[in-house]
Design an enzyme around this catalytic site. Structure first.
Site, PDB file in Angstrom:
ATOM      1  N   GLY A   1     -34.512  12.478  -0.205  1.00  0.00           N
ATOM      2  CA  GLY A   1     -35.161  13.765   0.082  1.00  0.00           C
ATOM      3  C   GLY A   1     -36.524  13.592   0.732  1.00  0.00           C
ATOM      4  O   GLY A   1     -36.995  14.492   1.442  1.00  0.00           O
TER       5      GLY A   1
ATOM      6  N   GLU B   1     -29.099   7.341  -1.220  1.00  0.00           N
ATOM      7  CA  GLU B   1     -28.377   8.121  -2.239  1.00  0.00           C
ATOM      8  C   GLU B   1     -27.039   7.489  -2.610  1.00  0.00           C
ATOM      9  O   GLU B   1     -26.556   7.653  -3.723  1.00  0.00           O
ATOM     10  CB  GLU B   1     -28.133   9.557  -1.740  1.00  0.00           C
ATOM     11  CG  GLU B   1     -29.384  10.420  -1.625  1.00  0.00           C
ATOM     12  CD  GLU B   1     -30.014  10.397  -0.243  1.00  0.00           C
ATOM     13  OE1 GLU B   1     -29.816   9.406   0.511  1.00  0.00           O
ATOM     14  OE2 GLU B   1     -30.697  11.382   0.097  1.00  0.00           O
TER      15      GLU B   1
ATOM     16  N   GLU C   1     -35.813  13.177   4.305  1.00  0.00           N
ATOM     17  CA  GLU C   1     -35.324  14.480   4.783  1.00  0.00           C
ATOM     18  C   GLU C   1     -36.478  15.477   4.935  1.00  0.00           C
ATOM     19  O   GLU C   1     -36.505  16.262   5.884  1.00  0.00           O
ATOM     20  CB  GLU C   1     -34.255  14.998   3.817  1.00  0.00           C
ATOM     21  CG  GLU C   1     -32.995  14.126   3.865  1.00  0.00           C
ATOM     22  CD  GLU C   1     -32.017  14.408   2.734  1.00  0.00           C
ATOM     23  OE1 GLU C   1     -32.447  14.569   1.580  1.00  0.00           O
ATOM     24  OE2 GLU C   1     -30.804  14.471   3.001  1.00  0.00           O
TER      25      GLU C   1
ATOM     26  N   ALA D   1     -35.556  12.969  -3.980  1.00  0.00           N
ATOM     27  CA  ALA D   1     -35.470  13.998  -5.016  1.00  0.00           C
ATOM     28  C   ALA D   1     -35.641  13.291  -6.359  1.00  0.00           C
ATOM     29  O   ALA D   1     -35.348  12.095  -6.480  1.00  0.00           O
ATOM     30  CB  ALA D   1     -34.115  14.682  -4.939  1.00  0.00           C
TER      31      ALA D   1
END
Ligand code: CO8
Length: 258
Positions: free
Chosen positions: A109, A132, A112, A65
């Protein structure tokens, strides 16, 4: 819709979606995630598309992200706004098969997103990770859940707690990816897998996708019943008659999605 952060190409029944934020290692910001959701929905609705491939660049599938987009957000904003709640459902709603073709970094992300695809083919340069923890947060879109189901608790804990990266060889050994190929061959391999899938009856490919995904949501007994009932229902299709007749007549089947 004109896209700025992704490139979409449709050819030979395959939609190829390339994440395209080269200056940010394809970090997933609101615009990219919105455009991706839109492109996938278009592919779902386009009768010419029978399989989808999502890829990034040679350097990065996606490095997570967008940290610059998130850094100043407050708890109230992310909680009340339910940050990253809609994006997974937009991807998971797609019923056509989606292959992730991963080269370079698939982190946070990005890892993911790859896991939300139906399977991952990666290059020997791929690096997967849930780093993260280094940012004072944790996975938010499946890194503590899907990854654990895919590679087991010990490795998922290791990845999420230490933030270390997993290389392609370990990713294949752990069951995270289905195939590893030399970087130069990645797109050829992914597109040829997509072309193979595109040859099948779409009724069957969608049924298979639903049945395999069901295994993550239900008990074994319920999953087996669901599988058997879907298997039974395929006998109502012309494509089942065609597929079996073609085998007996020693010819290639001509599926018509009927
Ligand atoms: N967000 C924003 N920008 C990024 C990101 C990112 N995740 N990753 C890289 N970039 C940018 C860098 O800031 C840099 O930009 P600039 O040139 O303007 O400084 C550019 O991309 C190139 O990056 P580097 O110079 O760092 O390149 P390196 O080759 O040295 O390193 C790495 C590459 C290892 C990938 C490194 O950039 C890195 O560690 N990136 C961050 C990885 C990370 O921590 N990812 C997790 C993010 S948090 C997250 O994903 C939460 C998920 C929750 C749900 C997600 C839903 C989508």
């Amino acid at each position: 819709m004109a896209y700025e952060t992704i490139i979409v190409e449709v050819a030979d029944h395959v939609a190829l979606v390339t994440l395209n934020r080269p200056d940010a290692m394809n970090a997933l910001n609101d615009q990219l995630l919105g455009e991706l959701a839109h492109a996938l929905q278009e592919a779902q609705e386009n009768d010419k598309v029978r399989c989808i491939v999502i890829t990034g660049s040679e350097k990065a599938f996606a490095a997570g992200a967008d940290i610059k987009m998130m850094s100043e957000k407050t708890f109230t904003e992310v909680f009340l706004g339910d940050l990253f709640a809609d994006e997974p459902s937009a991807i998971l709603r797609i019923r056509k098969p989606i292959i992730a073709a991963v080269s370079g970094y698939a982190l946070g992300g990005g890892c993911e997103l790859a896991m939300m695809c139906d399977f991952i083919i990666c290059s020997d340069t791929a690096k997967f990770g849930q780093p993260e923890i280094n940012l004072g947060v944790m996975a938010g879109m499946g890194g503590s859940q899907r990854l654990t189901r895919f590679i087991g608790k010990s490795k998922a804990m290791d990845m999420n707690l230490t933030g270390r990266f997993m290389d392609a060889e370990e990713a294949e050994r752990s069951g995270l990816v289905s195939r590893v190929v030399p970087a130069k061959k990645l797109m050829e391999e992914a597109m040829s897998a997509a072309a193979k899938i595109a040859e099948k009856s779409m009724i069957t490919t969608m049924a298979v996708k639903e049945a395999v995904n069901r295994s993550y949501e239900t008990t074994l007994a319920e999953g087996l019943l669901f599988e058997r009932r879907v298997f039974h229902s395929l006998f109502a299709t012309e494509d089942q008659k065609e597929g079996m007749a073609a085998f007996i007549e020693k010819r290639e089947p001509q599926f018509r999605d009927k």
